[in-house]
Motif scaffolding. Structure first.
Motif: not given
Length: 261
Positions: A34-57
């Motif tokens: 399901r393309p919608g679920r793949i895009l949702l999972g990828s968007f949430v995962g990438t966003s969370a990874s970027m947020l953690l990258f800037f927040q965690l020292k």
């Protein structure tokens, strides 16, 4: 040494890699894509990874959070697993895809690889995943045809290995039950000890065109399936020589109708 990080490029590359990994893993596991679920999972995962990258020292904590929190979350959002076993299977295959594709990306960026070489490495990783998926599929298929069996007699139980053969359609005309084939040496001592009555049943294409086969009826048999054991009452066994068995690991050839009981 300092590095410049372009957040938009980093986000786009990781989003594409995550989407590709989820898509490839879904294909390997025969999941509904399901393309919608793949895009949702990828968007949430990438966003969370970027947020953690800037927040965690601490980079180690960042890696732990990404591997054990973000990646599982992406898998769940994409496939909506119905059980723990299904989720772990989906996570393991997707995780392998993440590692390979992510490794190719980091290697290419770190070494300044030319675009053509980078694409070749990427295609090689995808090919490796496809081969690994085929291997896992064949391994699963082989596992699903071999079972641990527990034969129940009047005076005890016998543990053996069984092979599920869709080509074994032999039926006992006397009781109209499917006939399983067993090695003579496995059951013969028990037959003599309990004086289990033998009878002859006709067969075709069992090492020769036609003939008669010695058969016995036992009290029961458990087929140890992963979900739950399957119990067959009064199973019929044809006694055969070992030369009939191509697989030395198995002592019983299960009838094709075994799983219908």
């Amino acid at each position: 040494m300092e590095y410049e990080l372009y957040a938009d490029v980093w986000f786009l590359m990781n989003f594409m890699m995550d989407s590709m990994a989820l898509f490839i893993a879904g294909k390997l596991m025969k999941q509904r894509i399901r393309p919608g679920r793949i895009l949702l999972g990828s968007f949430v995962g990438t966003s969370a990874s970027m947020l953690l990258f800037f927040q965690l020292k601490d980079y180690n904590w960042y890696q732990i959070c990404v591997h054990f929190l973000v990646n599982p979350l992406m898998v769940y959002l994409c496939y909506h697993s119905k059980s723990k076993k299904e989720f772990l299977s989906q996570w393991s295959v997707t995780y392998l895809a993440f590692i390979l594709l992510g490794g190719v990306l980091e290697w290419g960026m770190a070494n300044g690889t030319e675009t053509s070489h980078f694409i070749l490495w990427l295609l090689g990783s995808v090919l490796f995943l496809m081969i690994a998926g085929r291997f896992l599929k064949n391994l699963k298929r082989e596992k699903e045809t071999k079972y641990d069996l527990l034969l129940v007699t009047r005076e005890g139980n016998i543990s053996v290995k069984g092979f599920y053969d869709t080509g074994n359609l032999l039926v006992d005309p006397l009781v109209n039950r499917p006939v399983h084939i067993i090695k003579k040496k496995v059951l013969w001592e028990q037959i003599q000890k309990e004086q289990i009555p033998l009878r002859m049943i006709p067969f075709h294409s069992l090492g020769r065109e036609s003939g008669l086969l010695e058969a016995v009826t036992l009290e029961g048999m458990y087929i140890m399936k992963e979900e739950h054991p399957l119990y067959l009452k009064k199973p019929v066994f044809g006694i055969a020589d070992e030369k009939l068995f191509q697989d030395d690991e198995c002592d019983v050839i299960l009838n094709a109708k075994s799983m219908e009981s």
